[in-house]
Design a protein around this motif. Structure first.
Motif, PDB file in Angstrom:
ATOM      1  N   SER B 182      42.554  37.830  45.827  1.00  0.00           N
ATOM      2  CA  SER B 182      42.797  39.042  45.666  1.00  0.00           C
ATOM      3  C   SER B 182      44.170  39.245  45.239  1.00  0.00           C
ATOM      4  N   LEU B 185      44.398  38.655  41.375  1.00  0.00           N
ATOM      5  CA  LEU B 185      43.808  39.485  40.655  1.00  0.00           C
ATOM      6  C   LEU B 185      44.773  40.747  40.536  1.00  0.00           C
ATOM      7  N   TYR B 267      33.944  40.513  38.149  1.00  0.00           N
ATOM      8  CA  TYR B 267      35.121  41.286  39.103  1.00  0.00           C
ATOM      9  C   TYR B 267      34.577  42.731  39.189  1.00  0.00           C
ATOM     10  N   GLU B 269      35.609  46.516  41.436  1.00  0.00           N
ATOM     11  CA  GLU B 269      36.774  47.002  42.162  1.00  0.00           C
ATOM     12  C   GLU B 269      36.241  48.253  43.159  1.00  0.00           C
ATOM     13  N   LEU B 274      40.367  44.670  44.194  1.00  0.00           N
ATOM     14  CA  LEU B 274      39.171  43.650  44.266  1.00  0.00           C
ATOM     15  C   LEU B 274      38.216  44.028  45.414  1.00  0.00           C
ATOM     16  N   SER B 279      31.718  42.340  44.324  1.00  0.00           N
ATOM     17  CA  SER B 279      32.046  41.270  43.380  1.00  0.00           C
ATOM     18  C   SER B 279      31.052  40.007  43.681  1.00  0.00           C
TER      19      SER B 279
END
Lengths: 316, 336
Positions: B182, B185, B267, B269, B274, B279
């Protein structure tokens, strides 16, 4: 009506041209924002809620008093799972509306429901003015749970327009029939009618407040007729405080907008409530408070204004 | 919330992309035709804007907007919520010309460009080329309408893509790995340099720390005993299917890097960060058959939006944008 609106826009445009933009802060006194404060509050919104971004819009509509790449704020593809009308029928049954600002025009802002109603499952998706726990100096954490809680419960609903593709390989490639598409047809009564919205916030120089615009899309992502947007607006505001107009930064299309004539007064009221509870709101939090307040007008459009930090400094 | 933990191999199915064409795009096309194109119907480069899924209940956007028609030499528009993707527009002069376009052929030509970019190494530098798209249109200026179809070409080979497993990322990753992923990303998505790159490498070391790398940095991931996931911004929101972008990604990984078994990471959101629940992490198996690397090879392709089983091409449903609100005549009528 159309002519009246045009004349009014002309008048407003002229006033905007001859008066300079506000430079002295009157946020606490009048609930309004200067241009610099709008930019500051917008930067804060974008950094805390990355689903929002600054955009430049059409070059021919650029406002010289705003930074060229920060003309307005926008968040796109915001789901609107059901119509505000159906929501209000439920509220009427609950009998739990709170009028925030009932002035002589009868155009007061409504908080869509009271605290007692928020226990019901249906209401959990919907932000309410009352749960903006303004009085506490501690961190405000109540808002994120609205989205989280709603998602889990709605999980079993089908997603519309789910085209799936299966690569069957071998035989079918050379054949003329495209036999490798598999479509999941949602059960008729199970289709989730998911409209989506682009929500944008512009700076209204005349009223010195932010102004919200809505561009709608239907379940198959085709542009929604602006009139249909009224179905997603609290019926106390539809066709009164919400109008269909040209967007200040887009060339094309008609867009629904919440008219800003009462914004400063309502923001001032909220600020007064905060102050009376010993919290002096900081101006860069303006848009969080503002978006929370807008949620009473467009209760079913689930844009992000997550607030998990202090609203301002406690003066106790 | 969690994806079905089906273990058995099955054909890979993906969620298709639904384009979102703004009225502003139609109006910009109308003006381009009037002021610049005239009767020129040769293909022109345009830009689409792609996002990962940002909300549990709706899939991510693929938008065409006024900026889409701004020439790429001067178009600087792009952000974390608008990853630019290159596409082609063919605007015909009349309905007959529009209907006579050989859609299957045009699609294969675009797929060939993708194949070429894979083999030439261009994808490593600009991974969004895997999402290349095609728009055909007819701008009916008299009636203030734009008719169009959009395609997202996906290369089809004479061998199937198999999905070996698919799980919610939250089920697969340890707590430490999830936290580190997390964080990495978040950095990737907040950097101007990387946020518009929809394909990336996730490198999870043995001490559970995750590093996100660009595709061109594959060599940095190929030592030691770390876990390597092939990540991409997934527009899809379905828990049992990855999104469309995975297909060309798998093709790229196999043709260019000779990887048959791909561990991928979809991926998605929530509120700009994230979403580990939504995901997906899965594994696919694919090997391309012989013959595709012949220079004259024209791949088969699929990807016309809304294409359904048994569709006859001639009856293809047109999409349309109504520009009536831009018509000065109709605005005058309103006033009276």
């Amino acid at each position: 009506m159309q002519v009246k609106q045009k004349v009014y826009e002309l008048y407003k445009g002229t006033v905007e041209r001859v008066t300079g933009p506000r430079t002295v802060s009157a946020f606490l006194e009048k609930g309004v924002l200067s241009v610099a404060e709008f930019t500051l509050a917008g930067d804060n919104l974008v950094s805390k809620c990355p689903t929002w971004s600054w955009e430049a819009g059409d070059p021919s509509k650029k406002k010289p008093y705003l930074p060229p790449d920060k003309q307005f704020l926008v968040t796109r593809n915001v789901p609107c799972l059901r119509r505000a009308v159906s929501l209000e029928e439920e509220y009427d049954a609950e009998g739990a509306e709170v009028v925030l600002d009932d002035d002589e025009d009868g155009e007061g802002w409504l908080a869509t429901h009271g605290v007692q109603a928020s226990k019901a499952k249906e209401e959990e998706d919907i932000p309410s003015m009352d749960t903006l726990d303004i009085g506490k100096a501690e961190e405000i954490k109540s808002i994120p749970s609205y989205f989280g809680a709603g998602e889990k419960q709605d999980e079993e609903e089908d997603i519309p327009d789910m085209d799936t593709y299966e690569d069957t390989g071998d035989d079918s490639i050379a054949s003329t029939q495209p036999s490798y598409f598999v479509t999941e047809e949602p059960e008729d009564d199970n289709i989730l009618r998911t409209r989506t919205y682009d929500v944008s916030i512009t700076y209204d120089k005349y009223y010195q407040t932010p102004r919200v615009w809505l561009t709608g899309y239907d379940e198959s992502r085709m542009p929604l007729k602006p009139e249909l947007v009224f179905e997603d607006i609290s019926q106390d505001h539809a066709r009164k405080t919400v109008t269909i107009e040209d967007h200040p930064h887009f060339l094309a299309g008609k867009h629904a907008s919440v008219h800003p004539c009462k914004h400063a007064a309502v923001m001032k009221k909220i600020i007064d409530v905060l102050m009376s509870r010993g919290v002096e709101p900081e101006v860069d939090k303006y848009l969080f408070i503002f978006l929370k307040f807008m949620a009473s007008v467009i209760p079913t459009i689930e844009y992000d204004y997550t607030m998990d930090f202090d609203l301002g400094s406690a003066s106790r | 919330m969690a994806a079905k933990a089906e273990g058995r191999p099955r054909p890979l199915k993906v969620e298709a992309i639904t384009s979102c064409v703004e009225v502003g795009f139609g109006d910009a096309l109308r003006r381009l035709k009037l002021d610049v194109l005239g009767t020129d119907d040769s293909p022109i480069p345009i830009t689409g804007y792609y996002t990962p899924c940002t909300h549990a209940k709706v899939s991510g956007l693929f938008r065409l907007c006024p900026e889409s028609l701004v020439p790429s030499s001067v178009n600087s528009f792009g952000s974390r919520n608008n990853c630019p993707v290159m596409g082609t527009l063919i605007n015909t002069n009349n309905m007959r010309g529009f209907q006579n376009l050989d859609m299957a052929h045009l699609l294969r030509e675009e797929a060939k460009k993708i194949l070429h970019d894979i083999m030439s190494g261009k994808i490593e530098g600009d991974p969004s080329l895997l999402l290349r798209f095609l728009v055909i249109s007819f701008a009916d200026l008299k009636n203030w309408k734009i008719y169009y179809n959009v395609a997202f070409p996906s290369i089809v080979f004479n061998s199937r893509m198999t999905l070996l497993s698919l799980h919610s990322a939250s089920q697969v990753l340890s707590q430490e790995e999830a936290t580190s992923l997390s964080k990495s990303l978040k950095e990737w998505r907040s950097s101007n340099e990387t946020t518009v790159l929809p394909f990336f490498l996730v490198d999870i070391s043995s001490n559970s720390s995750a590093t996100i790398r660009q595709l061109k940095d594959l060599k940095d991931c190929q030592d030691s005993n770390q876990k390597l996931l092939f990540g991409f911004y997934d527009h899809g929101c379905h828990q049992d299917y990855p999104g469309w972008a995975l297909r060309n990604y798998i093709t790229f990984l196999n043709l260019r890097w000779k990887i048959e078994k791909v561990r991928f990471f979809c991926y998605r959101e929530k509120r700009g960060g994230l979403d580990l629940q939504k995901s997906l992490i899965g594994e696919s198996l694919f090997s391309a058959p012989n013959g595709w690397d012949d220079p004259d090879y024209v791949p088969e392709a699929i990807g016309w939006e809304g294409e359904k089983p048994g569709d006859e091409r001639k009856e293809k449903k047109l999409k349309e944008i109504n520009l009536e609100s831009m018509n000065p005549a109709s605005q005058d009528e309103e006033k009276q």
